[in-house]
Write a protein that holds these residues in place. Structure first.
Motif, PDB file in Angstrom:
ATOM      1  N   PHE A 202       0.831  -1.207   0.000  1.00  0.00           N
ATOM      2  CA  PHE A 202       0.000   0.000   0.000  1.00  0.00           C
ATOM      3  C   PHE A 202       0.867   1.258   0.000  1.00  0.00           C
ATOM      4  CE2 PHE A 202      -2.225  -3.384   2.272  1.00  0.00           C
ATOM      5  CZ  PHE A 202      -3.382  -3.479   1.526  1.00  0.00           C
ATOM      6  N   ASP A 206      -3.153   5.990  -1.079  1.00  0.00           N
ATOM      7  CA  ASP A 206      -4.210   5.103  -1.564  1.00  0.00           C
ATOM      8  C   ASP A 206      -5.567   5.511  -1.011  1.00  0.00           C
ATOM      9  OD1 ASP A 206      -2.534   3.579  -3.084  1.00  0.00           O
ATOM     10  OD2 ASP A 206      -2.226   2.019  -1.561  1.00  0.00           O
ATOM     11  N   ASP A 210      -8.681   2.286  -3.925  1.00  0.00           N
ATOM     12  CA  ASP A 210      -7.384   1.703  -4.256  1.00  0.00           C
ATOM     13  C   ASP A 210      -7.095   0.498  -3.359  1.00  0.00           C
ATOM     14  OD1 ASP A 210      -6.954   3.601  -6.195  1.00  0.00           O
ATOM     15  OD2 ASP A 210      -5.941   4.991  -4.810  1.00  0.00           O
ATOM     16  N   ILE A 211      -7.367   0.633  -2.077  1.00  0.00           N
ATOM     17  CA  ILE A 211      -7.096  -0.459  -1.134  1.00  0.00           C
ATOM     18  C   ILE A 211      -7.944  -1.676  -1.475  1.00  0.00           C
ATOM     19  CG2 ILE A 211      -7.288  -1.148   1.283  1.00  0.00           C
ATOM     20  CD1 ILE A 211      -6.654   1.759   2.027  1.00  0.00           C
ATOM     21  N   LYS A 214      -6.669  -3.370  -4.712  1.00  0.00           N
ATOM     22  CA  LYS A 214      -5.423  -4.099  -4.521  1.00  0.00           C
ATOM     23  C   LYS A 214      -5.665  -5.432  -3.815  1.00  0.00           C
ATOM     24  CE  LYS A 214      -2.054  -0.309  -4.542  1.00  0.00           C
ATOM     25  NZ  LYS A 214      -1.017   0.410  -3.777  1.00  0.00           N
TER      26      LYS A 214
END
Length: 628
Positions: A202, A206, A210-211, A214
Motif C-alpha cells: 500500500f 491510496d 485503491d485499497i 489491490k
C-alpha cells in the motif's frame, strides 16, 4: 393239561388285549410311546431230556416292550412347547426325583420355573447376565423382570463417502476489519492461500477504492469497505431545535428536519437527502446509525441550539476481507496492526454449521443410549477437504460429531481428519492433537447426557481420566469410563459412488419389558423384550441311554432310570447323538390306530380260540366222567 394250556392262552390273549387297549387309549397322549406284548411258548423239560415227542405247556408273556420310534411333530401356539426331533429325553425334577420324558408341553409357574403339566421342573443350563450359557445344570428359571438399560459403548459406522464430491466453498475472513488510515508507504499484507504467498503493498495516498482493488487482485480474495457512525440514542431529542450535517469530510450536507418528530423519521430524511452511498438505520434500542457504503470518510455534525455542545466527528472507512479459498496464514508489516493480526486465528465465515447443509457433504444419524436408558441422537458429518497431495494418492475428509444438537469429541473447535488411500480404503484418522489411529476409531469422552431442556439428566458423564490414561477400545460395560464411547469407522470407504450407509450398529438399548419367549433348534430359550432386544436365558438339557428299552415307565408319560437302562448321558441338544429341538411344537403319540385296531381283532380271535380249547377239554373230561 389242556385246561392249563388253554388258560395260559387266555391269559396271554388278555394281556395282548390290555396292551392294545392301552395303546388305543393313549393315541392322543403327547410324547406317548406304544407298547407291544411279546410271547413265548412253554415246554416241560426234565433234567436229562424233554422226551422225544414233547407237547407244549402253553404260552407265557415274556415282555411288554415299548416302541420308542419317533412320533409326528405338530405345531402349537405355546412358545415354550418343545418337541425332540431325534434321540433323547427331557430331564425333569419331581421333588428331587429325576424323571425323563418326551412330552414337551411346558409352561412357567408362579416362581418363573419352566415346568410340565405335573409341575415337574425342566432341567437345563442357566445363562449369566451377559447371555453366556454355563455348563452347570439346574432348574430352568425365566427372569420376568424388566431388562435393565445398557449404555452405548461402541458404534460401528460403515459408510461410503462419494469421491466425486467437490470441496465446498470455504470463505475465510481476517481476524479483524482493517481501518484505511493505518497504511503508510511500503506497508503490506501477505496472504498464504493454499501454500501460495500473495503480497499486497500500500501507499499513503491510496484511497479506499485503491485499497479494495489491490486486495481483490489476489486470486480468490474479495474486499469491501464501509464507514459507520453511531450517533447514539436520540429518543426524546427536540428535533426542531438542532442542525444535522452528514456527508464526506470536506462538504457535509445539512439535513432538512422539517416535520421530523422521531428518530425513524430522521433516518428517512437522511436517506432521502443524501446520495446513494449514505444510508441511515435505527437499531432496536433506538440508536441512529449512519453508514457510508463506499467506505469513504464520514463527517457528522450535530448542533443543538438548545444547549447541547456542538458535535463534529469524522469516521474513517473500514475494509473487510473474505476469500473463497483457505487462508492458512496472514501477516502484516503494518506496525499499528502487527499485534492484532500476526499469529492470530482466522475466522471462517461459512465454517461448518450443523444447521446449514451447505457446509457439509454428507451426514448420517443414529440413536445411542446413556446409562439410564435415555435415547439420544448422534449425527456424524463429513466434509471433504483439499487433498494433501494435490489430488494424487490420498483424500481427506473432516469428521464432526453432534449429539442432540451439541458438538462433541472436541469437534466444536477442531474436527477429526479421515485419510483415504488411492484405492478408497480408510488409512487413518487424526485427532485434534495430531495423534493418528490406523484402526479408524474415534473416542468420544466429553459427552454430558442432557434432557430436552439442555440440563444434565443424571446419567453417567465423561470419565475422570488420570495422567496418561486413555479410554480403551472396546470399552468395558462396567461403567468405569462413564459416557465415553468409540465410533468405529474402519470399514468406511471413499469410492466413486453415491453416499450410502452400509451398516450402522451400536450396542446400547433402553429398558424393556418381557414380551415373549422363543426357543432355538439347540434348545436355547430367548427372552424377547419391548425394546427390541433378545436375551439368552438358558438351554434345555437332553438325556440318552445305552438301553432305552430298560427304562421303567412311571406314568404321566415319564420314565425313570433302571439298572437295565444304564446311567443317562446328559448334554445339550444337537450334540453327540442327541436330537434337535422343534420350538412351539409337540411330539404326538407314535400309536398307529389302524395297526392297533387290527391287533385288537387278532387278540379277540386268539381269546375266543383259547376259550374253545378249554370248552373242548371240558367236554372230553365230562365224557370220561360219564363212563360206567
Amino acid at each position: 393239561m389242556a385246561f392249563n394250556t388253554g388258560l395260559s392262552g387266555l391269559r396271554a390273549a388278555q394281556v395282548d388285549l390290555d396292551v392294545t387297549g392301552n395303546n388305543i387309549a393313549n393315541a392322543s397322549t403327547v410324547g406317548f410311546k406304544s407298547s407291544r406284548a411279546q410271547f413265548g411258548d412253554l415246554y416241560a423239560n426234565g433234567f436229562l431230556s424233554s422226551g422225544s415227542n414233547p407237547v407244549g405247556d402253553g404260552v407265557t408273556v415274556q415282555d411288554i416292550q415299548q416302541q420308542f420310534g419317533q412320533g409326528n411333530i405338530s405345531f402349537t401356539d405355546n412358545g415354550l412347547d418343545m418337541a425332540i426331533d431325534g434321540d433323547g429325553f427331557f430331564v425333569l425334577s419331581d421333588g428331587g426325583e429325576t424323571r425323563y420324558s418326551r412330552a414337551g408341553e411346558f409352561g412357567i409357574d408362579k416362581d418363573g420355573f419352566v415346568v410340565n403339566n405335573q409341575n415337574m421342573k425342566v432341567q437345563g443350563y442357566q445363562a449369566d447376565a451377559d447371555g453366556n450359557i454355563s455348563g452347570v445344570r439346574g432348574d430352568m428359571q425365566i427372569q420376568t423382570d424388566n431388562l435393565a438399560p445398557r449404555r452405548t459403548t461402541n458404534l460401528l459406522t460403515d459408510v461410503n463417502l462419494d469421491s466425486r464430491e467437490s470441496v465446498l466453498e470455504q470463505r475465510i475472513r481476517s481476524w479483524d476489519d482493517l481501518t484505511v488510515d493505518q497504511f503508510a508507504d511500503g506497508e503490506s499484507i501477505t496472504f498464504d492461500v493454499n501454500g501460495q504467498l500473495n503480497e499486497v503493498t500500500f501507499d499513503s495516498t491510496d484511497s479506499v477504492d485503491d485499497i479494495v482493488n489491490k486486495l481483490q487482485s489476489v486470486s480468490g480474495v474479495n474486499a469491501s469497505a464501509s464507514t459507520s457512525f453511531a450517533v447514539g440514542d436520540m429518543a426524546g431529542a427536540d428535533f426542531g431545535s438542532f442542525e444535522l450535517y452528514v456527508g464526506d469530510e470536506t462538504s457535509p450536507r445539512a439535513i432538512d428536519l422539517d416535520g421530523v418528530s422521531d428518530v425513524d423519521e430522521l433516518a428517512a430524511k437522511i436517506r432521502q437527502q443524501s446520495d446513494n452511498s449514505i444510508s441511515a438505520d435505527v437499531t432496536d434500542g433506538g440508536e441512529l446509525v449512519i453508514t457510508h457504503n463506499s467506505g469513504e470518510s464520514l463527517n457528522v455534525q450535530y448542533d443543538d441550539t438548545g444547549g447541547t455542545p456542538v458535535f463534529d466527528e469524522t469516521e474513517q472507512g473500514v475494509v473487510s476481507i473474505t476469500t473463497d479459498r483457505s487462508v492458512t496464514d496472514m501477516e502484516s508489516s503494518v506496525t499499528a496492526i502487527e499485534d492484532a493480526y500476526v499469529g492470530g486465528d482466522v475466522e471462517p465465515v461459512n465454517a461448518f454449521n450443523p444447521e446449514d447443509q451447505r457446509t457439509y457433504n454428507h451426514a448420517t444419524s443414529t440413536t445411542i443410549y446413556d446409562s439410564l436408558g435415555n435415547s439420544h441422537e448422534l449425527t456424524q458429518f463429513f466434509v471433504k477437504e483439499p487433498s494433501p497431495g494435490n489430488g494424487v494418492g490420498e483424500s481427506q475428509w473432516s469428521v464432526y460429531m453432534e449429539i442432540d444438537g451439541e458438538l462433541v469429541g472436541g469437534t466444536d473447535e477442531d474436527p477429526y481428519t479421515a485419510t483415504f488411500s488411492e484405492s478408497g480404503e480408510l488409512k487413518s484418522i487424526r485427532d485434534q492433537n495430531g495423534d493418528v489411529s490406523s484402526l479408524g476409531e474415534i473416542v468420544i469422552d466429553d459427552w454430558v447426557p442432557k434432557d430436552p431442556n439442555g440440563d444434565p439428566n443424571g446419567a453417567e458423564g465423561p470419565p475422570a481420566l488420570g495422567p496418561g490414561e486413555e479410554v480403551p477400545s472396546p470399552i468395558p460395560e462396567d461403567g468405569e469410563y462413564g459416557s465415553a464411547f468409540v465410533v468405529d469407522l474402519s470399514d468406511s470407504t471413499q469410492y466413486g459412488a453415491a453416499f450410502g450407509v452400509n451398516d450402522q450398529q451400536q450396542n446400547g438399548y433402553t429398558t424393556g419389558r418381557l414380551s415373549g419367549l422363543d426357543v432355538s433348534d439347540e434348545g436355547v430359550i430367548f427372552a424377547r423384550y419391548t425394546n427390541g432386544q433378545s436375551n439368552e436365558l438358558g438351554q434345555v438339557a437332553l438325556a440318552t441311554f445305552q438301553n432305552t428299552d430298560g427304562l421303567s415307565p412311571v406314568g404321566d408319560t415319564a420314565w425313570v432310570e433302571t439298572f437295565e437302562s444304564g446311567q443317562p448321558v446328559i448334554g445339550k441338544p444337537g450334540t453327540g447323538t442327541l436330537g434337535s429341538i422343534a420350538a412351539s411344537s409337540v411330539e404326538e403319540s407314535n400309536v398307529d390306530l389302524s395297526e392297533e385296531l387290527v391287533n385288537l381283532i387278532i387278540a379277540q380271535r386268539n381269546y375266543q380260540a383259547n376259550a374253545k380249547t378249554i370248552e373242548t377239554s371240558d367236554a372230553v373230561t365230562q365224557t370220561i366222567i360219564n363212563l360206567r
